[in-house]
Design an enzyme around this catalytic site. Structure first.
Site, PDB file in Angstrom:
ATOM      1  N   GLU A 112      -1.065  41.841  98.842  1.00  0.00           N
ATOM      2  CA  GLU A 112      -0.589  40.669  98.110  1.00  0.00           C
ATOM      3  C   GLU A 112      -1.470  40.285  96.939  1.00  0.00           C
ATOM      4  O   GLU A 112      -0.973  39.929  95.877  1.00  0.00           O
ATOM      5  CB  GLU A 112      -0.476  39.431  99.028  1.00  0.00           C
ATOM      6  CG  GLU A 112       0.477  39.582 100.171  1.00  0.00           C
ATOM      7  CD  GLU A 112      -0.253  39.940 101.446  1.00  0.00           C
ATOM      8  OE1 GLU A 112      -1.169  40.777 101.379  1.00  0.00           O
ATOM      9  OE2 GLU A 112       0.092  39.404 102.500  1.00  0.00           O
ATOM     10  N   ASP A 161       0.029  40.875 104.731  1.00  0.00           N
ATOM     11  CA  ASP A 161      -0.470  40.205 105.934  1.00  0.00           C
ATOM     12  C   ASP A 161       0.456  40.442 107.122  1.00  0.00           C
ATOM     13  O   ASP A 161       1.652  40.696 106.961  1.00  0.00           O
ATOM     14  CB  ASP A 161      -0.606  38.700 105.687  1.00  0.00           C
ATOM     15  CG  ASP A 161      -1.705  38.389 104.674  1.00  0.00           C
ATOM     16  OD1 ASP A 161      -2.608  39.233 104.512  1.00  0.00           O
ATOM     17  OD2 ASP A 161      -1.655  37.318 104.049  1.00  0.00           O
ATOM     18  N   ASP A 182       1.593  38.424 109.433  1.00  0.00           N
ATOM     19  CA  ASP A 182       2.427  37.345 109.958  1.00  0.00           C
ATOM     20  C   ASP A 182       3.849  37.469 109.408  1.00  0.00           C
ATOM     21  O   ASP A 182       4.193  38.437 108.725  1.00  0.00           O
ATOM     22  CB  ASP A 182       1.813  35.980 109.620  1.00  0.00           C
ATOM     23  CG  ASP A 182       1.590  35.782 108.128  1.00  0.00           C
ATOM     24  OD1 ASP A 182       2.080  36.609 107.332  1.00  0.00           O
ATOM     25  OD2 ASP A 182       0.921  34.810 107.746  1.00  0.00           O
ATOM     26  N   GLU A 187       5.458  35.831 107.062  1.00  0.00           N
ATOM     27  CA  GLU A 187       5.574  35.842 105.612  1.00  0.00           C
ATOM     28  C   GLU A 187       5.152  37.185 105.040  1.00  0.00           C
ATOM     29  O   GLU A 187       5.784  37.718 104.123  1.00  0.00           O
ATOM     30  CB  GLU A 187       4.717  34.715 105.015  1.00  0.00           C
ATOM     31  CG  GLU A 187       4.955  34.519 103.527  1.00  0.00           C
ATOM     32  CD  GLU A 187       4.247  33.284 102.979  1.00  0.00           C
ATOM     33  OE1 GLU A 187       4.471  32.961 101.807  1.00  0.00           O
ATOM     34  OE2 GLU A 187       3.473  32.656 103.731  1.00  0.00           O
ATOM     35  N   TYR A 191      -8.228  37.357 109.746  1.00  0.00           N
ATOM     36  CA  TYR A 191      -7.104  36.660 109.111  1.00  0.00           C
ATOM     37  C   TYR A 191      -7.086  35.197 109.520  1.00  0.00           C
ATOM     38  O   TYR A 191      -7.228  34.851 110.698  1.00  0.00           O
ATOM     39  CB  TYR A 191      -5.793  37.339 109.511  1.00  0.00           C
ATOM     40  CG  TYR A 191      -4.602  36.862 108.718  1.00  0.00           C
ATOM     41  CD1 TYR A 191      -4.626  36.864 107.333  1.00  0.00           C
ATOM     42  CD2 TYR A 191      -3.460  36.416 109.358  1.00  0.00           C
ATOM     43  CE1 TYR A 191      -3.533  36.434 106.595  1.00  0.00           C
ATOM     44  CE2 TYR A 191      -2.360  35.985 108.641  1.00  0.00           C
ATOM     45  CZ  TYR A 191      -2.403  35.990 107.259  1.00  0.00           C
ATOM     46  OH  TYR A 191      -1.322  35.561 106.529  1.00  0.00           O
ATOM     47  N   ARG A 223      -4.732  32.727 109.115  1.00  0.00           N
ATOM     48  CA  ARG A 223      -3.517  32.033 109.569  1.00  0.00           C
ATOM     49  C   ARG A 223      -3.136  32.580 110.939  1.00  0.00           C
ATOM     50  O   ARG A 223      -2.505  33.629 111.044  1.00  0.00           O
ATOM     51  CB  ARG A 223      -2.381  32.218 108.554  1.00  0.00           C
ATOM     52  CG  ARG A 223      -2.510  31.294 107.365  1.00  0.00           C
ATOM     53  CD  ARG A 223      -1.277  31.336 106.476  1.00  0.00           C
ATOM     54  NE  ARG A 223      -1.263  32.499 105.623  1.00  0.00           N
ATOM     55  CZ  ARG A 223      -1.846  32.558 104.426  1.00  0.00           C
ATOM     56  NH1 ARG A 223      -2.516  31.514 103.974  1.00  0.00           N
ATOM     57  NH2 ARG A 223      -1.781  33.641 103.687  1.00  0.00           N
ATOM     58  N   HIS A 260      -3.016  37.912 115.747  1.00  0.00           N
ATOM     59  CA  HIS A 260      -3.230  38.065 117.176  1.00  0.00           C
ATOM     60  C   HIS A 260      -4.679  37.913 117.595  1.00  0.00           C
ATOM     61  O   HIS A 260      -5.053  38.350 118.672  1.00  0.00           O
ATOM     62  CB  HIS A 260      -2.678  39.410 117.627  1.00  0.00           C
ATOM     63  CG  HIS A 260      -1.231  39.576 117.270  1.00  0.00           C
ATOM     64  ND1 HIS A 260      -0.238  38.792 117.801  1.00  0.00           N
ATOM     65  CD2 HIS A 260      -0.623  40.403 116.383  1.00  0.00           C
ATOM     66  CE1 HIS A 260       0.934  39.152 117.284  1.00  0.00           C
ATOM     67  NE2 HIS A 260       0.722  40.116 116.425  1.00  0.00           N
TER      68      HIS A 260
END
Length: 959
Positions: free
Chosen positions: A17, A103, A105, A107, A336, A338, A383
């Protein structure tokens, strides 16, 4: 052959990203790999109607979603990403494999899916996931890719469509009934309601006063030491068996709660009488109760607990915390950021335990590793907990970090290491002291103590508290070693008065906790939600407290009365459950969306009812809700009664108080409310005071030349004078006449301004004279103060009075000086805040051209509307500077090629005339071109008008 093995044919393209993430990963992959950033989302729902392809019309064009065909979304490549998409396609054309390394997740999965859809790769595609950016993690991710998780993509797409429908359907209702350019959102509106409800509680709160006694008792034993003090303090607990009332015994109405029959409420007189009656009392120890104390370590950070602790300990807002954490993650320092998980991998546990032994010794290491179960329902983002990256944790000193990066990394590191340490243990003691007063009443005082015999994890980390008066876990309170029956002497008995306090306003940390406790929205989006409600002016900050604006009261009032289900806390939480079921493959997206949007009709009742929480009762009918707006009384929604004859109203230009007119149908007396006034401070007395102030509409007298009446008024941008034009004067069209208007000088006020002052002000700009070349020099008052103007050359004046007094000679002398490109001698700072933790330079508040700002000499940050020079704290100043640094320098637009200079003027009459003729022709051409361009722009604006505001309103509300 694994995707990471060496092959003889070409290169592999890895897409992430952000450029920072790409730079870090590139260093771990070596030759044969090209790492490029998508720079966030490359494709999304259209933000304006102008972005929607021409083949779509009507509701599809307005919403960007085809609600009649299974809610098919209309995706468009963002205008600012088209060049990047072209670059990615070019790189892909030269590659043999594609790795989508966004990422892990929802998103990130959605971004990867959009990349695949847009780039249309003809080479093998791999989904590469990792939760930390280290060499080992990246190489393992390349060696073990997976397929795209379509369920995660569908769940994210459902959320995006849901938020679009909510925002684009409900926001226009706010525009029509409250104020233009407002926005509603699935989580932001509920978050705003929470803040408003807390303020309502504060407004309804009635303070209760109560008293008690504090005694200082001595054992009479010497010598005393820290472990066995000679005196200790105790608070009055009971009189004649009745418990002394404390703050928790009173309700919000200021009265004792029901069921407080065995409670004694002391007022000041009673407390002082009791203290006097105890002056000669002989006290003794009635009981000593000792219990073991044990405190276990806190779980490693997840997103929300990181935000809360960074707020408490570092003074960071949620947005600032996530910006710094993102930077640490992308540069390989933490995992990570989030995540809903508190789990640590085996590698991380081993690294933490190794550091416990190394830094604190084996005595602090528990026999078995500690594991933590996530308390978050449906935890599913990343996770693992937020922790230092790698299989060996770098101590903060080893990182080379500084400023905010260092402070947040240190917080994460300490919390992670502490999570693998032993419990803190000790003893808690309660001592009861009794005696009889001179009037025969039996009294009992109570004292509590705590001794920590082994600090365990508290050596490494102590969690903060939202309540500044709360006692932290590592705080010890030592009591003397006493036994039942020991005599005690009262050195001092002091009456103390107390008053109950209204519930504290939310801070960013406590609002994050409240949203998570209520299971509203996704924790990973809370920082952006809070930022949104602040940017929308629904909430402003007073210190660290979040204060709702009067505007938010009107918005929440409308939503509660006419869209109650949409801002219901349980409903919003149930929607979150449904979205999680869709992500888990237990429910289908389209039937659920049909139920939410169309309700029972449109054939949605059957399958959709089963797609929700089993009965589907919490869904149904958004379209119908926003269609019938006749029942919404815009004036009633925005009106709040202050007293019998005073009402607060939220108007299109801001809030004001209004006293009812004696004549029905006519407007009453009005007064504007200060923008930053907290709603709970608007009392009847303050409203009366505001209304009693001069209305700002004073007649000063007629202009002796025109005969028009001159008046002084108080406007939203300050006091000014203007003229009242005669009736019948055209106000629109070609012949429209605008009244002359001029702002009052800083030295003037509405109470003292005179007709003479008004005439002088309205005479500006004043012609001072002409220079030797015939150029006119005028004195004018502008937005940034008084100045001289000669052609395009402007020079500042020292004071407003010079506008009327400066002579031509003085003006020419000013123009004779070279124009100052820099600034004059620096004014002294308005306030000193201390040393910035990042730059380690002194931070001060200064007054600048655009208002007050904070600076450390390197970075400048303008104070926000919520900030005040007098009350701004050092932490707030550091936060503004940190946000400015995070945004980076402002990118300047590329300079256009300079236009060819016109031919130099000649002194001859002939050439001057020729020049004028040519200029006329040029002007004619420019006018034609301008008209054509304007017409095109106008058409484009009209085409997009219905959608632009909606795009701004709904934006990217929720995750």
């Amino acid at each position: 052959m694994s995707p990471s093995s060496e092959t003889a044919h070409g290169q592999r393209l890895v897409i992430v990203e952000s450029p920072a993430k790409a730079k870090t990963i590139k260093g771990y992959l070596g030759p044969g790999y090209i790492v490029e950033a998508s720079v966030g989302h490359i494709r999304d729902l259209p933000s304006t109607a102008a972005e929607v392809p021409d083949k779509y019309t009507g509701e599809v064009r307005r919403l960007g979603v085809d609600v009649d065909h299974d809610f098919a979304p209309i995706y468009v490549v963002n205008a600012d990403k088209k060049s990047q998409v072209s670059k990615l396609k070019s790189l892909l054309a030269e590659s043999d494999e594609l790795f989508l390394a966004t990422d892990e997740d929802r998103e990130g999965e959605a971004i990867a899916w959009h990349l695949q859809q847009v780039l249309k790769p003809k080479v093998p595609v791999h989904r590469m996931v990792f939760h930390e950016i280290t060499k080992t993690a990246i190489q393992e991710a390349v060696a073990n890719p997976r397929e795209l998780n379509q369920r995660l993509v569908d769940a994210q797409e459902t959320r995006r469509i849901l938020d679009r429908l909510y925002g684009f359907e409900v926001s226009p209702v706010l525009w029509k009934k409250v104020m233009p350019k407002l926005s509603a959102g699935r989580v932001q509106s509920v978050a705003t309601r929470l803040v408003v409800e807390r303020e309502r509680e504060r407004m309804a709160f009635r303070t209760a006063s109560y008293w008690d006694l504090v005694g200082t008792f001595g054992t009479g034993r010497t010598p005393a030491d820290a472990a066995n003090p000679e005196t200790f303090g105790a608070r009055l607990a009971s009189v004649d068996g009745k418990r002394i009332a404390s703050g928790r015994d009173f309700g919000s109405d200021g009265r004792l709660k029901a069921g407080s029959t065995n409670t004694l409420h002391l007022d000041e007189q009673a407390a002082r009488q009791l203290a006097a009656a105890l002056a000669q009392t002989a006290f003794s120890v009635r009981s000593v109760e000792s219990k073991p104390y044990r405190r276990s370590p806190y779980a490693p950070f997840r997103t929300t607990t990181l935000q809360q602790e960074a707020s408490r300990k570092l003074g960071f807002g949620a947005k600032r915390t996530m910006q710094v954490a993102q930077k640490l993650y992308e540069n390989g320092f933490i995992t990570y950021m989030r995540t809903d998980s508190t789990t640590l991998s085996d590698t991380a546990i081993a690294a933490a335990r190794a550091q416990v032994t190394q830094l604190y010794g084996a005595d602090y290491l528990p026999d078995a590793p500690r594991t933590y179960a996530s308390k978050v329902k449906n935890a599913q983002e990343a996770h693992e907990a937020v922790r230092p990256s790698g299989d060996r944790f770098r101590t903060p000193a080893e990182t080379g970090l500084s400023g905010d990066d260092f402070r947040l990394y240190e917080l994460i590191w300490m919390r992670t290491v502490a999570s693998q340490m032993k419990d803190a243990v000790g003893q808690s003691v309660t001592v009861r002291v009794g005696g009889a007063s001179a009037d025969g009443r039996d009294v009992e005082f109570s004292a509590s103590g705590k001794i920590i015999t082994f600090h365990g994890f508290l050596k490494a980390y102590v969690e903060g508290a939202d309540d500044p008066n709360a006692e932290l876990d590592d705080r010890e309170r030592r009591l003397p070693q006493v036994a039942q029956g020991d005599p005690l002497a009262a050195d001092r008995i002091t009456p103390e008065g107390h008053a109950t306090k209204p519930p504290a306003r939310y801070t960013e940390a406590s609002l994050v906790k409240e949203l998570e406790d209520r299971e509203i929205g996704r924790p990973s989006t809370y920082a952006s939600i809070i930022d949104t409600i602040i940017q929308r002016r629904y909430v402003f900050k007073k210190g660290t407290a979040l204060v709702p604006s009067f505007l938010s009261f009107a918005v929440v009032n409308l939503l509660e009365k006419h869209f109650g289900r949409l801002v219901d806390y349980d409903f919003t939480a149930k929607m979150e459950d449904d979205l999680d079921r869709i992500a888990a493959g237990e429910a289908q997206s389209v039937p659920w969306l049909k139920r939410f949007y169309f309700g029972e009709g449109e054939g949605a009742a059957g399958a959709a009812a089963e797609a929700g929480n089993g009965d589907g009762d919490h869904l149904g009918g958004l379209k119908e809700l926003v269609t019938d707006l006749g029942a919404i009384d815009a004036r009633e929604i925005s009106s709040f009664r202050i007293s019998e004859d005073i009402t607060l109203r939220v108007g299109r230009y801001g809030p004001y108080v209004e006293r009812a007119s004696a004549v029905e149908g006519e407007p009453g007396q009005r007064a504007d409310i200060p923008d930053e006034l907290p709603p709970d401070e608007l009392t009847v007395e303050l409203a009366e005071e505001l209304l009693a102030k001069p209305s700002g509409d004073f007649e000063l007298g007629p202009d002796p030349v025109t005969g028009n009446m001159l008046v002084a008024k108080d406007g939203r941008y300050g006091p000014y004078v203007t003229e009242i034009l005669p009736e019948g004067t055209p106000k629109t069209g070609k012949n429209a006449v605008k009244p002359r208007t001029a702002s009052l000088f800083k030295t003037m006020s509405l109470d003292t301004v005179t007709l003479e002052d008004a005439l002088r002000l309205l005479s500006l700009p004043r012609v001072v004279g002409t220079d030797a070349e015939g150029a006119e020099i005028t004195a004018q008052n502008g937005r940034y103060g008084p100045y001289l103007k000669r052609g395009t050359d402007s020079r500042s004046l020292a004071s407003e009075d010079q506008l009327f007094t400066i002579t031509l000679e003085e003006a020419l002398a000013i123009y004779a000086q070279p124009k100052q490109r820099g600034r004059a001698a620096a004014a002294p700072p308005l306030k000193e805040l201390g040393t910035d933790p990042v730059s380690e330079r002194p931070v001060v508040v200064k007054d600048g051209r655009f208002g007050p700002y904070v600076t450390d000499g390197e970075t400048n940050a303008t104070l926000r509307k919520d900030d005040d020079v007098e009350t701004i704290t050092p932490e707030r100043g550091y936060e503004l500077l940190a946000e400015k640094r995070a945004r980076g320098p402002v990118k300047k637009a590329a300079k256009k090629a300079p236009a060819k200079k016109a031919a130099a003027k000649k002194t001859t009459t002939t050439k001057t005339a020729a020049t004028k003729t040519a200029a006329k022709k040029t002007a004619a051409k420019k006018t034609t071109t301008a008209k054509t361009a304007t017409a095109k722009k106008t058409a484009a604006k009209k085409a997009a008008a219905g959608k632009t505001a909606a795009g701004k309103a709904a934006g990217t509300d929720e995750g």
